[in-house]
Design a protein around this motif. Structure first.
Motif, PDB file in Angstrom:
ATOM      1  N   TRP A  35      36.801  53.205  15.620  1.00 41.22           N
ATOM      2  CA  TRP A  35      36.288  52.255  16.851  1.00 41.22           C
ATOM      3  C   TRP A  35      37.037  53.016  18.253  1.00 41.22           C
ATOM      4  O   TRP A  35      36.298  52.949  19.150  1.00 41.22           O
ATOM      5  CB  TRP A  35      37.163  50.592  16.324  1.00 41.22           C
ATOM      6  N   ILE A  36      38.309  53.407  18.228  1.00 39.10           N
ATOM      7  CA  ILE A  36      38.126  53.893  19.433  1.00 39.10           C
ATOM      8  C   ILE A  36      37.937  55.325  20.431  1.00 39.10           C
ATOM      9  O   ILE A  36      37.201  55.086  21.209  1.00 39.10           O
ATOM     10  CB  ILE A  36      39.970  54.856  18.892  1.00 39.10           C
ATOM     11  N   PHE A  39      34.217  53.480  21.045  1.00 40.03           N
ATOM     12  CA  PHE A  39      33.469  53.067  22.077  1.00 40.03           C
ATOM     13  C   PHE A  39      33.736  53.995  23.600  1.00 40.03           C
ATOM     14  O   PHE A  39      32.618  53.608  24.164  1.00 40.03           O
ATOM     15  CB  PHE A  39      34.939  52.576  22.097  1.00 40.03           C
ATOM     16  N   GLN A  40      33.944  55.027  23.355  1.00 39.47           N
ATOM     17  CA  GLN A  40      34.381  56.039  24.445  1.00 39.47           C
ATOM     18  C   GLN A  40      33.055  56.896  24.341  1.00 39.47           C
ATOM     19  O   GLN A  40      32.403  57.508  25.410  1.00 39.47           O
ATOM     20  CB  GLN A  40      35.490  57.070  24.314  1.00 39.47           C
ATOM     21  N   GLY A  43      30.181  54.512  24.666  1.00 39.76           N
ATOM     22  CA  GLY A  43      30.161  54.149  25.823  1.00 39.76           C
ATOM     23  C   GLY A  43      29.650  55.100  27.339  1.00 39.76           C
ATOM     24  O   GLY A  43      29.465  53.535  28.340  1.00 39.76           O
ATOM     25  N   VAL A 229      30.041  48.688  19.593  1.00 38.67           N
ATOM     26  CA  VAL A 229      29.972  48.759  20.681  1.00 38.67           C
ATOM     27  C   VAL A 229      28.851  47.610  22.230  1.00 38.67           C
ATOM     28  O   VAL A 229      29.004  47.883  23.060  1.00 38.67           O
ATOM     29  CB  VAL A 229      29.120  50.441  21.207  1.00 38.67           C
ATOM     30  N   ILE A 232      30.150  44.951  22.330  1.00 42.90           N
ATOM     31  CA  ILE A 232      31.090  44.936  24.061  1.00 42.90           C
ATOM     32  C   ILE A 232      30.881  45.415  25.288  1.00 42.90           C
ATOM     33  O   ILE A 232      31.558  44.773  25.859  1.00 42.90           O
ATOM     34  CB  ILE A 232      32.088  45.808  23.452  1.00 42.90           C
ATOM     35  N   TYR A 242      34.418  47.536  31.424  1.00 46.08           N
ATOM     36  CA  TYR A 242      34.343  47.813  29.941  1.00 46.08           C
ATOM     37  C   TYR A 242      35.387  49.661  30.030  1.00 46.08           C
ATOM     38  O   TYR A 242      36.077  49.071  28.309  1.00 46.08           O
ATOM     39  CB  TYR A 242      32.833  48.125  29.523  1.00 46.08           C
ATOM     40  N   GLN A 243      35.168  49.921  30.841  1.00 52.74           N
ATOM     41  CA  GLN A 243      36.234  51.416  30.682  1.00 52.74           C
ATOM     42  C   GLN A 243      37.460  50.596  30.633  1.00 52.74           C
ATOM     43  O   GLN A 243      38.302  51.591  29.689  1.00 52.74           O
ATOM     44  CB  GLN A 243      36.090  52.331  31.408  1.00 52.74           C
ATOM     45  N   ILE A 246      38.167  49.354  26.773  1.00 51.37           N
ATOM     46  CA  ILE A 246      38.400  50.811  25.242  1.00 51.37           C
ATOM     47  C   ILE A 246      39.593  51.026  25.722  1.00 51.37           C
ATOM     48  O   ILE A 246      39.780  51.736  25.009  1.00 51.37           O
ATOM     49  CB  ILE A 246      37.009  51.373  26.116  1.00 51.37           C
TER      50      ILE A 246
END
Length: 336
Positions: A35-36, A39-40, A43, A229, A232, A242-243, A246
């Protein structure tokens, strides 16, 4: 006792023979790794999103249709040029966009493209920014493994979580293109350091037979993480929000520092046997397993509890082929 056999013994009461401590720790590391990281990585699609429709912003008192030419032999409006306005009159002179661009927004979404007008002649800069981020990911891949070999998996993982949170928030607050690209590079470095260190910890916390299940399972969970993602991004259509989101969630690693153990395998490789034994004792206590002191350096047999003894198979001659399961969990290999 050999470490893999210690893991088998500690998890002998738990589901799938791994123990609840390992399951909970595995879930935490999967959260970091999928997830971490997801997301990036995913993203960047939203951070670098290029709107489908955009036109030159007209001067005050005019509409887009008044100053936007139509491309030759098509009905498509020109996205990169406009009719020049002189003394309040629209001329037939075509020039580049003089007042910026108007972007089509469905839910009010923004990106670095809309914030810095990275379209038309400057469209390449959006791709450069994303490429620099991936160069950071490459740099993190090359360096983080070596650093964690020297300093430890736990410390590299948690420092990377904090630094990614800091660099990610800074990136979201910047309005200078060059500074943003530089910060995005470091986000990529720390993002990959999280992935490398957490994945290595996952592989080092299980014996080989469980490792063949736990590591491929990460790939399946990755698909679930990536699919999350989208909601979110819908919740935070502004790429800066968003940034920040996350990035801030990486700080969950700060309070969990005291609950996350160092890799016992790494400690043993560094000759820190006593520290590794302390970690394994905590795992065993959580799982309800009693183990003796100095068990990693002792060449001894440790009896299993009766309620976890498995019936053995009979051989052709009637003798037990798995007598070790009836009486002892034989731990013979001495850790060097």
């Amino acid at each position: 006792m050999e470490l893999d056999e210690a893991f088998r013994f500690i998890g002998s009461k738990g589901p799938l023979k791994v123990g609840w401590y390992h399951i909970l720790l595995y879930a935490l590391l999967v959260f970091y790794n999928c997830w971490i990281i997801g997301f990036q990585l995913m993203g960047m699609i939203f951070i670098g999103h290029v709107p489908k429709n955009y036109q030159c912003t007209p001067p005050d008192g005019f509409f887009t249709n008044d100053t936007t030419p139509v491309l030759d032999e098509t009905t498509e409006l020109d996205k990169c040029h406009m009719y020049e306005v002189q003394d309040g009159i629209v001329t037939q002179n075509i020039t580049e966009c003089l007042y910026g661009w108007d972007y089509e927004r469905i839910i009010g979404e923004t990106s670095i493209v809309t914030d810095f007008n990275l379209v038309c002649g400057d469209a390449i800069y959006a791709k450069i920014a994303q490429s620099v981020f991936m160069v950071g990911v490459l740099a993190g891949s090359v360096t983080s493994g070596q650093i964690s070999d020297f300093f430890g998996r736990k410390i590299v993982l948690h420092i990377a979580l904090v630094l990614k949170a800091v660099s990610g928030v800074i990136m979201a607050l910047l309005w200078d293109y060059n500074a943003l690209v530089a910060s995005w590079f470091f986000v990529g470095v720390f993002n990959q350091a999280i992935q490398i260190s957490s994945y290595v910890m996952m592989t080092e916390m299980f014996p080989p037979e469980i490792r063949t299940i736990s590591t491929p399972l990460v790939s399946l969970i990755w698909g679930l993480a990536v699919s999350s993602v989208v909601p979110i991004a819908l919740l935070f259509p502004n790429w800066r929000h968003y940034q920040i989101f996350i990035s801030v969630i990486c700080l969950i690693g700060v309070p969990l520092w005291w609950l996350t153990p160092e890799s016992a395998r790494w400690l043993i490789s560094r000759g820190q046997i006593e520290e590794a034994e302390e970690i394994l004792k905590k795992m065993a206590k959580f799982n309800g397993i009693k183990i003796p002191n100095s068990f990693l350096s002792d060449d001894k047999e440790i009896p299993l509890n009766e309620d976890i003894i498995e019936p053995s198979n009979k051989g052709h001659d009637g003798e037990n082929e798995g007598e070790v399961h009836q009486q002892y969990y034989l731990l013979r290999a001495v850790t060097k």
